[in-house]
Design a protein around this motif. Structure first.
Motif, PDB file in Angstrom:
ATOM      1  N   LEU A   1      -4.722  -2.957  -7.506  1.00 47.27           N
ATOM      2  CA  LEU A   1      -4.705  -1.501  -7.727  1.00 47.27           C
ATOM      3  C   LEU A   1      -3.687  -1.123  -8.789  1.00 47.27           C
ATOM      4  O   LEU A   1      -3.915  -0.224  -9.591  1.00 47.27           O
TER       5      LEU A   1
ATOM      6  N   ALA B   1      -4.939   3.030 -16.320  1.00 46.52           N
ATOM      7  CA  ALA B   1      -5.092   4.490 -16.346  1.00 46.52           C
ATOM      8  C   ALA B   1      -3.992   5.130 -17.180  1.00 46.52           C
ATOM      9  O   ALA B   1      -4.236   6.052 -17.964  1.00 46.52           O
ATOM     10  N   LYS B   2      -2.775   4.625 -17.026  1.00 46.57           N
ATOM     11  CA  LYS B   2      -1.646   5.158 -17.789  1.00 46.57           C
ATOM     12  C   LYS B   2      -1.827   4.892 -19.285  1.00 46.57           C
ATOM     13  O   LYS B   2      -1.551   5.745 -20.125  1.00 46.57           O
TER      14      LYS B   2
ATOM     15  N   ILE C   1      -6.443  10.153  -8.250  1.00 43.73           N
ATOM     16  CA  ILE C   1      -5.915  10.134  -9.629  1.00 43.73           C
ATOM     17  C   ILE C   1      -6.879   9.470 -10.617  1.00 43.73           C
ATOM     18  O   ILE C   1      -6.652   9.502 -11.813  1.00 43.73           O
TER      19      ILE C   1
ATOM     20  N   ALA D   1       0.835  -1.207   0.000  1.00 41.77           N
ATOM     21  CA  ALA D   1       0.000   0.000   0.000  1.00 41.77           C
ATOM     22  C   ALA D   1       0.869   1.256   0.000  1.00 41.77           C
ATOM     23  O   ALA D   1       0.535   2.252  -0.654  1.00 41.77           O
ATOM     24  N   ALA D   2       1.996   1.197   0.706  1.00 43.66           N
ATOM     25  CA  ALA D   2       2.912   2.347   0.735  1.00 43.66           C
ATOM     26  C   ALA D   2       3.482   2.604  -0.661  1.00 43.66           C
ATOM     27  O   ALA D   2       3.621   3.759  -1.084  1.00 43.66           O
TER      28      ALA D   2
ATOM     29  N   ASN E   1       2.002   1.852  -3.446  1.00 42.82           N
ATOM     30  CA  ASN E   1       0.896   2.409  -4.242  1.00 42.82           C
ATOM     31  C   ASN E   1       0.669   3.886  -3.935  1.00 42.82           C
ATOM     32  O   ASN E   1       0.378   4.670  -4.835  1.00 42.82           O
ATOM     33  N   ARG E   2       0.792   4.244  -2.659  1.00 45.78           N
ATOM     34  CA  ARG E   2       0.621   5.666  -2.305  1.00 45.78           C
ATOM     35  C   ARG E   2       1.693   6.511  -2.986  1.00 45.78           C
ATOM     36  O   ARG E   2       1.423   7.602  -3.476  1.00 45.78           O
TER      37      ARG E   2
ATOM     38  N   SER F   1      -4.905   4.257  -0.525  1.00 42.22           N
ATOM     39  CA  SER F   1      -3.729   4.265  -1.406  1.00 42.22           C
ATOM     40  C   SER F   1      -3.581   5.581  -2.165  1.00 42.22           C
ATOM     41  O   SER F   1      -2.568   5.789  -2.848  1.00 42.22           O
ATOM     42  N   GLY F   2      -4.562   6.436  -2.068  1.00 32.81           N
ATOM     43  CA  GLY F   2      -4.484   7.707  -2.794  1.00 32.81           C
ATOM     44  C   GLY F   2      -4.948   7.595  -4.237  1.00 32.81           C
ATOM     45  O   GLY F   2      -4.873   8.561  -4.995  1.00 32.81           O
ATOM     46  N   PHE F   3      -5.434   6.433  -4.635  1.00 34.13           N
ATOM     47  CA  PHE F   3      -5.868   6.247  -6.025  1.00 34.13           C
ATOM     48  C   PHE F   3      -7.164   7.007  -6.326  1.00 34.13           C
ATOM     49  O   PHE F   3      -7.455   7.281  -7.488  1.00 34.13           O
TER      50      PHE F   3
ATOM     51  N   ALA G   1       0.812   6.796  -6.634  1.00 36.85           N
ATOM     52  CA  ALA G   1      -0.306   7.728  -6.827  1.00 36.85           C
ATOM     53  C   ALA G   1       0.173   9.170  -6.674  1.00 36.85           C
ATOM     54  O   ALA G   1      -0.191  10.050  -7.458  1.00 36.85           O
ATOM     55  N   LYS G   2       1.029   9.382  -5.668  1.00 35.95           N
ATOM     56  CA  LYS G   2       1.542  10.735  -5.408  1.00 35.95           C
ATOM     57  C   LYS G   2       2.355  11.260  -6.600  1.00 35.95           C
ATOM     58  O   LYS G   2       2.318  12.438  -6.922  1.00 35.95           O
TER      59      LYS G   2
ATOM     60  N   LEU H   1      -3.766   1.126 -12.174  1.00 33.71           N
ATOM     61  CA  LEU H   1      -2.837   2.209 -12.498  1.00 33.71           C
ATOM     62  C   LEU H   1      -2.282   2.032 -13.918  1.00 33.71           C
ATOM     63  O   LEU H   1      -2.176   2.999 -14.687  1.00 33.71           O
ATOM     64  N   LYS H   2      -1.981   0.797 -14.273  1.00 35.76           N
ATOM     65  CA  LYS H   2      -1.450   0.535 -15.623  1.00 35.76           C
ATOM     66  C   LYS H   2      -2.492   0.885 -16.678  1.00 35.76           C
ATOM     67  O   LYS H   2      -2.176   1.450 -17.727  1.00 35.76           O
TER      68      LYS H   2
ATOM     69  N   GLU I   1       5.558   7.659 -17.104  1.00 36.19           N
ATOM     70  CA  GLU I   1       4.602   7.387 -18.185  1.00 36.19           C
ATOM     71  C   GLU I   1       3.959   6.011 -18.071  1.00 36.19           C
ATOM     72  O   GLU I   1       2.824   5.806 -18.484  1.00 36.19           O
ATOM     73  N   ARG I   2       4.731   5.058 -17.562  1.00 33.48           N
ATOM     74  CA  ARG I   2       4.201   3.686 -17.536  1.00 33.48           C
ATOM     75  C   ARG I   2       4.799   2.925 -16.349  1.00 33.48           C
ATOM     76  O   ARG I   2       5.981   3.099 -16.040  1.00 33.48           O
ATOM     77  N   LEU I   3       3.952   2.121 -15.738  1.00 36.29           N
ATOM     78  CA  LEU I   3       4.438   1.218 -14.676  1.00 36.29           C
ATOM     79  C   LEU I   3       4.637  -0.156 -15.306  1.00 36.29           C
ATOM     80  O   LEU I   3       3.689  -0.742 -15.837  1.00 36.29           O
TER      81      LEU I   3
ATOM     82  N   ARG J   1      -4.500   7.121 -20.699  1.00 35.91           N
ATOM     83  CA  ARG J   1      -4.009   8.487 -20.853  1.00 35.91           C
ATOM     84  C   ARG J   1      -3.078   8.596 -22.069  1.00 35.91           C
ATOM     85  O   ARG J   1      -3.148   9.562 -22.832  1.00 35.91           O
TER      86      ARG J   1
ATOM     87  N   PHE K   1       2.092  10.192  -9.738  1.00 34.46           N
ATOM     88  CA  PHE K   1       1.413   9.654 -10.934  1.00 34.46           C
ATOM     89  C   PHE K   1       1.818  10.373 -12.218  1.00 34.46           C
ATOM     90  O   PHE K   1       1.982   9.748 -13.271  1.00 34.46           O
TER      91      PHE K   1
END
Lengths: 299, 110
Positions: free
Chosen positions: B57, B64-65, B95, A227-228, A230-231, B90-92, A234-235, B61-62, A241-243, B68, A237
């Motif tokens: 999650l 969403a990226k 975003i 979760a950390a 992910n935070r 998680s802050g999602f 997100a922060k 995120l993938k 460009e890509r994960l 975009r 973001f």
């Protein structure tokens, strides 16, 4: 070359050395009494004691190498080595418990003779000495492990706690056996004492295996750390460009995270580094013990 | 874990059912990423989603990226309270565009 050890390192080594010396003396005495009394509980204590003694010696040897930096080939630190020691302790304890269990069954079905009251009396007297020694050793270990730290110390402290609790109960059952003239009471007291030791050992060993094995096979780190991450993602973001992937594992006290991200091709290397540093700092704010690698590619 | 794929005009609707956790996230990622690229609008309907882990999650995120990068629009809807909580922690939530139901999500991406 002079070996510089910190006060805490010296304290930890000294506490294990002290435990080894005291255990050696007690086990030798116990062995003699176990032979004289014919008590299964005492025999079980000897087996368990020898086992713990061997593991203590191994733990001390490993700890000395770690403290003196003689683990250069272990580029990711000695965490795995500590976990192996912990798993070995647990496996040894389980094997000892199995042996005790067989002995209890043999007593209860009458396949094994009960010991003599005089022998139990001798055993109870020496058991009280052992109880006192165990309290001193446990307290010394507890103080040495208080500063946080290594799995070896935690494993040793857990093993010591098992030993102390067991010795208190063993003291009780041996005293009952010593005071009784009834062979049925003696047999049951011995069987109950041995069963208690057995149960305590199994419980502790399972806990140790649960703690050590998942990390040893590089299982994904717990959800709190995920979760950390992910935070952090997100922060930041808009910074990447890509994960591509996230991989985590734990070795001892250190959590390793590998995060592969793709960045825009028009960014300078300096800018990419600045963003990576900011991400790493965000994650370390939450999990200081994390060793974070962010792998950058362009897209 | 089940992914139902529907379409509403140009909008691709992906309705997830079950648990999106470490065991199912890779399969869901492959399913979704095979369909998302090039789509102008996308709705992820979580009404049937019981649980989402951190690995799940990251699949979001993938997506969403990817959305975009394609210049598309993405909206989520139907999050159960326990799923919404994971997004918030998680802050999602900050975003991603999250809506109460499918019609609201469709309205946001059309």
């Amino acid at each position: 070359m002079t070996e510089q050890l910190t006060g805490q390192q010296r304290n930890r080594e000294r506490s294990i050395r002290l435990a080894i010396v005291m255990d050696s003396g007690m086990i030798s005495t116990y062995l003699l009494i176990a032979i004289l009394s014919g008590s299964l509980t005492m025999a079980a204590e000897v087996i368990r004691g020898v086992l713990l003694l061997g593991i203590e010696a191994f733990a001390l040897a490993v700890m000395k190498r770690i403290h003196r930096g003689r683990t250069a080939i272990l580029e990711f630190g000695a965490g795995k080595l500590e976990q192996i020691v912990n798993v070995l302790i647990a496996t040894g304890l389980l094997a000892g418990a199995l042996w005790i269990g067989f002995g209890v069954v043999r007593i209860l079905i009458g396949d094994k003779d009960v010991g003599s009251p005089a022998g139990f009396a001798l055993a109870a007297i020496f058991a009280s000495t052992n109880t006192y020694v165990n309290i001193l050793a446990w307290d010394s270990m507890r103080r040495a492990a208080r500063g946080g730290g290594s799995l070896i110390m935690k494993g040793q402290l857990q093993a010591r706690t098992v030993k102390l609790m067991s010795s208190l109960f063993v003291q009780l059952t041996l005293t009952v056996a010593a005071l009784s003239n009834d062979s049925v009471v003696i047999a049951w007291a011995d069987a109950i004492g041995a069963t208690f030791v057995c149960g305590y050992i199994i419980h502790s060993a399972i806990d140790m295996l649960k703690a050590g094995l998942p990390d040893l096979v590089d299982r994904t780190v717990h959800e709190g750390f995920q979760a950390a991450i992910n935070r952090m993602l997100a922060k930041h973001f808009d910074d990447f460009e890509r994960l591509d992937r996230v991989r985590t594992r734990r070795a001892g006290e250190i959590i390793y995270a590998e995060i592969a991200l793709a960045f825009r091709t028009d960014l300078s290397i300096g800018e990419v580094n600045r963003r990576i540093d900011a991400m790493r700092a965000s994650l370390r704010e939450e999990i200081p013990e994390a060793d974070v690698s962010i792998l950058a590619t362009s897209c | 874990m089940e992914v139902n794929i529907l379409a509403d005009g140009e909008v691709l609707i992906l309705a997830l059912q079950g648990r999106l956790d470490n065991n199912t996230s890779q399969q869901v990622e492959e399913t979704l990423m095979a369909r998302v690229p090039g789509r102008p609008a996308l709705v992820l309907d979580f009404a049937g989603l019981e649980y989402i882990s951190s690995a799940g999650l990251r699949v979001m995120l993938k997506i969403a990226k990817q959305s975009r990068a394609d210049g598309g629009k993405l909206a989520l809807c139907g999050l159960a309270p326990q799923v919404r909580e994971v997004f918030d922690i998680s802050g999602f939530s900050t975003i991603l565009s999250i809506h109460t139901d499918r019609s609201a999500a469709l309205g946001a991406v059309k």
